[in-house]
Write an enzyme that holds these catalytic residues in place. Structure first.
Site, short mmCIF file in Angstrom:
data_model
loop_
_atom_site.label_atom_id
_atom_site.label_comp_id
_atom_site.label_asym_id
_atom_site.label_seq_id
_atom_site.Cartn_x
_atom_site.Cartn_y
_atom_site.Cartn_z
CB CYS A 145 -0.93 0.12 1.20
SG CYS A 145 -2.10 -1.23 1.34
NE ARG A 191 4.70 1.67 -0.12
CZ ARG A 191 5.72 1.33 0.64
NH1 ARG A 191 6.94 1.51 0.20
NH2 ARG A 191 5.54 0.82 1.82
CD1 TRP A 196 -0.41 -6.24 -3.24
CD2 TRP A 196 -0.75 -6.90 -1.14
NE1 TRP A 196 -0.15 -7.59 -3.17
CE2 TRP A 196 -0.35 -8.03 -1.90
CE3 TRP A 196 -1.03 -7.10 0.21
CZ2 TRP A 196 -0.20 -9.29 -1.35
CZ3 TRP A 196 -0.89 -8.37 0.76
CH2 TRP A 196 -0.47 -9.44 -0.03
CG ASN A 204 1.47 0.34 4.26
OD1 ASN A 204 1.16 -0.82 4.05
ND2 ASN A 204 2.72 0.76 4.19
N GLY A 205 -0.84 -1.40 6.41
CA GLY A 205 -0.52 -2.31 7.52
C GLY A 205 -1.71 -3.18 7.84
CD GLU A 261 16.17 -13.37 -8.69
OE1 GLU A 261 15.63 -13.92 -7.72
OE2 GLU A 261 15.84 -12.24 -9.09
CE LYS A 267 12.90 -11.02 -10.78
NZ LYS A 267 13.54 -11.15 -9.52
CD GLU A 295 9.28 -11.84 -8.75
OE1 GLU A 295 9.18 -11.32 -7.63
OE2 GLU A 295 10.28 -11.67 -9.48
CG HIS A 337 17.23 -37.24 -6.59
ND1 HIS A 337 17.46 -38.59 -6.40
CD2 HIS A 337 18.45 -36.67 -6.70
CE1 HIS A 337 18.77 -38.81 -6.39
NE2 HIS A 337 19.38 -37.66 -6.57
CE LYS A 352 11.18 -3.08 -5.95
NZ LYS A 352 11.80 -4.23 -6.63
C1 G6P Z 1 8.50 -8.82 -2.63
C2 G6P Z 1 9.03 -8.31 -3.96
C3 G6P Z 1 10.29 -9.07 -4.34
C4 G6P Z 1 11.31 -8.98 -3.22
C5 G6P Z 1 10.74 -9.44 -1.89
C6 G6P Z 1 11.67 -9.11 -0.74
O1 G6P Z 1 8.02 -10.11 -2.79
O2 G6P Z 1 8.04 -8.45 -4.97
O3 G6P Z 1 10.84 -8.53 -5.53
O4 G6P Z 1 12.43 -9.76 -3.56
O5 G6P Z 1 9.50 -8.77 -1.62
O6 G6P Z 1 11.78 -7.73 -0.62
P1 G6P Z 1 12.97 -6.95 0.01
O7 G6P Z 1 12.60 -5.50 -0.14
O8 G6P Z 1 13.03 -7.36 1.46
O9 G6P Z 1 14.21 -7.29 -0.71
#
Ligand code: G6P
Length: 613
Positions: free
Chosen positions: A2, A27, A74, A100-101, A486, A490, A493, A509, A608
């Site tokens: 948020c 956010r 969010w 936000n929270g 990773e 990606k 996501e 396995h 984010k």
């Molecule tokens: C969210 C974001 C990711 C990020 C993760 C951890 O899921 O979408 O891109 O890697 O949070 O966030 P941070 O700010 O702690 O690296």
């Protein structure tokens, strides 16, 4: 998650809020809304969907008024629809609030307020807080600031809130606990926001609020801060380092692509003043005072979430390999709830781009309370995690706006490499010549990343071939195993293709059962140490008819012959290879998402900065 923004000053609030919401949209983007207070009247507009949907709904109309609040959501409590969008009004609609929270005890509060005759219009926890404030005012005659303070004493949970009331039309009240909030101080105007991006255009003077603080911003008396226990605090004004250009797209179609292309610079910036390859030194000012703890650590525990957790995994390889210290990598969300064994000789390294991830923050607080020394690797200066740790280093990647993390990841790897090299060198666990070679090679990495970006067109062509598949497998060994994870993350996501990362040998396995000609396999094959083993793994996959996309070091002829598609990247030391080998995987996910018509910068359901657990 948020984004919240507030304004009080002499200009029209509406355009400032609209622009602020667009900047904060990364956010959360389920719904958006704003409320303007003018001549004692509150006007509220809110809509499910993006900020653009809200602005379309308002249809270019500027609601007059020089005080207002805005929110991009969010969803946590209640579906993302028009009704549950913020701002929320109290029962009699006199108070408007953005939040936000999560208010964890909201159902107990709701029950209590319901007993007193209050009715609710939404499914949100935020509306309860608005009505609780109203109820306190009604019962005690308190001013808004006092009522907010008293209400927050009854709240369990996390919040960053901004509250306005038509009864006090020249004031905004802001408070935080667990979710970030920063106040911008301009000439006869103030801004409040989840981060500095809506503020930087207007002023560089900011105050980062601390947990359990309540700020009152009045047209008459300016800014004052108290704790929720009524202690007066002196606002600490800092100068923002952020620039406006850093938070704009700069000619790129998406923030993610811009951020991928920024990596030669962001990696260099993260080394600047720290790595001196010629002199053979690494200096890390932010960890100096606690360096002994790292040198004498019995064990290092790295805590993180998401992409930062993958960086931590590379960190494990680096610290064990170079500094010969045992490392454990923990999901922050698991670590914080499983009563971990921790002692004074344990060092915790928390890795977080935003510095606000709720689980990582809680893991830090837990480890601190058990006597461990905490280092932070964060990208956002002033963030909660960076302020909670004993010591740490900022990654100087600049603001990362695309929800899928790219440049923050490579900056985190850069910092972890510098730390592991420095500690290893001081402990004498790396031979001098090896140390010098690695420093020199690290210095060349930004150039190698730049070179790797030239694979973009080739990666796009490969993405075209595979953009309609439903599954992908990513394989890697050693330092490239976390990169496989990773790469898969990606892709998931932003393109919504199911993808799994696996250690190449472990594949047999289980996942091997899934392999057929419809399951492309990306193999990270740049390792020198396990080269033959990777060849074997490729044979195993090929025998099941999978199409292979291999990431190889320049000049590799053997694997190139075996793979269906080859992406050549510059050769480098194995310890540094993740910084380079992740680049084509970022590009692959990007092109896949674009080809599939996905929203690259704001993928569905994600946010984010995850400030709820
Ligand atoms: C969210 C974001 C990711 C990020 C993760 C951890 O899921 O979408 O891109 O890697 O949070 O966030 P941070 O700010 O702690 O690296």
């Amino acid at each position: 998650m948020c984004g919240i923004v507030g304004y009080i000053g002499e200009r029209d609030a509406m355009p400032i809020l609209a622009k602020g919401l667009q900047r904060l949209e990364y956010r959360g983007y389920d719904s958006a809304g704003l409320a303007i207070l003018s001549n004692g009247t509150l006007t509220t507009h809110k809509r499910a969907g993006k900020v653009a949907d809200l602005l379309e709904h308002i249809n270019g109309e500027t609601i007059p008024g020089t005080l207002g609040i805005g929110h991009t959501r969010w969803a946590t409590h209640g579906a993302p629809n028009d009704v549950n969008a913020h701002p929320h009004e109290s029962f009699s609609r006199t108070i408007s609030i953005i939040h936000n929270g999560i208010i964890e005890n909201y159902s107990a509060l709701k029950k209590e307020l319901s007993k007193r005759g209050y009715k609710f219009r939404t499914e949100t926890d935020t509306e309860i807080l608005a009505t609780l404030i109203e109820d306190i005012q009604k019962n005690t005659g308190a001013q808004l600031e006092e009522a907010v303070r008293l209400a927050l004493n009854e709240v369990i949970g996390a919040y960053a809130i901004v509250v306005i009331s038509d009864a006090e039309p020249d004031k905004i009240i802001a408070a935080r606990k667990g979710s970030p909030l920063v106040i911008g101080i301009g000439e006869h105007e103030y801004f409040v926001a989840s981060d500095a991006s809506p503020i930087v255009e207007y002023t560089k003077n900011v105050v980062y609020m601390n947990d359990e603080e309540v700020a009152t911003i009045s047209r008459v008396d300016g800014l004052s801060i108290k704790t929720i226990r009524n202690q007066v605090k002196t606002p600490y004004i800092e100068e923002l380092e952020l620039n406006l250009e850093e938070i704009e797209k700069g000619g790129f179609e998406h923030f993610m692509l811009k951020e991928i292309y920024e990596q030669p610079t962001s990696i260099r910036d993260s080394m600047r003043g720290r790595l001196n390859a010629r002199a053979g030194t690494v200096s890390l000012g932010g960890i100096k005072d606690y360096e002994k703890k790292l040198l004498n650590a019995d064990r290092i525990i790295m805590v993180a979430c998401g992409t930062s957790w993958h960086a931590a995994m590379v960190g494990e390889y680096l610290f064990e390999d170079l500094a010969r210290v045992p490392v454990e990598v923990e999901y922050a969300s698991e670590f914080r709830y499983r009563n971990p064994v921790l002692g004074e000789n344990d060092v915790v390294i928390a890795i977080s781009q935003s510095g606000e991830t709720a689980d990582t923050l809680a893991a830090v607080q837990l480890a601190k309370s058990r006597g461990a020394t905490i280092f932070g690797i964060c990208n956002v200066v002033g963030s909660s995690i960076s302020r909670e740790t004993h010591a740490g280093s900022f990654t100087h990647a600049g603001p990362e706006i695309g929800v899928a993390s790219t440049k923050a990841f490579t900056a985190q790897l850069t910092l972890l490499t510098l730390m592991a090299l420095r500690i290893g060198h001081k402990k004498g666990t790396i031979p001098e010549s090896r140390y010098q070679t690695l420093l020199a090679e690290l210095d060349r990495i930004p150039e190698k990343v730049k070179e790797t970006l030239k694979t973009d067109e080739k990666v796009r062509e490969i993405a075209e071939t595979f953009s309609s598949v439903r599954n992908f497998l990513y394989l890697g060994r050693g330092y490239n195993f976390p990169v496989a994870l990773e790469g898969a993350l990606k892709l998931k996501e932003i393109s919504y293709i199911h993808a799994e990362g696996y250690p190449a040998a472990e594949m047999k396995h289980g996942p091997i059962a899934l392999i057929d000609d419809d399951m492309p396999v990306v193999v990270l094959a740049t390792n020198q140490s396990a080269y033959d083993k990777i060849i074997n793994n490729i044979h195993e996959v090929k025998a099941r008819n999978a199409r292979i996309i291999a990431i190889v070091s320049k000049g590799d002829t053997v694997i190139s012959e075996m793979a269906d598609y080859t992406i050549e990247i510059p050769a480098t030391a194995e310890q540094l290879s993740p910084i380079v080998s992740v680049i084509p995987l970022q590009l692959m996910a990007y092109h896949m998402a674009v080809l599939r018509g996905c929203n690259v910068d704001q993928p569905r359901n994600l946010a984010k900065s995850v400030t709820v657990e």
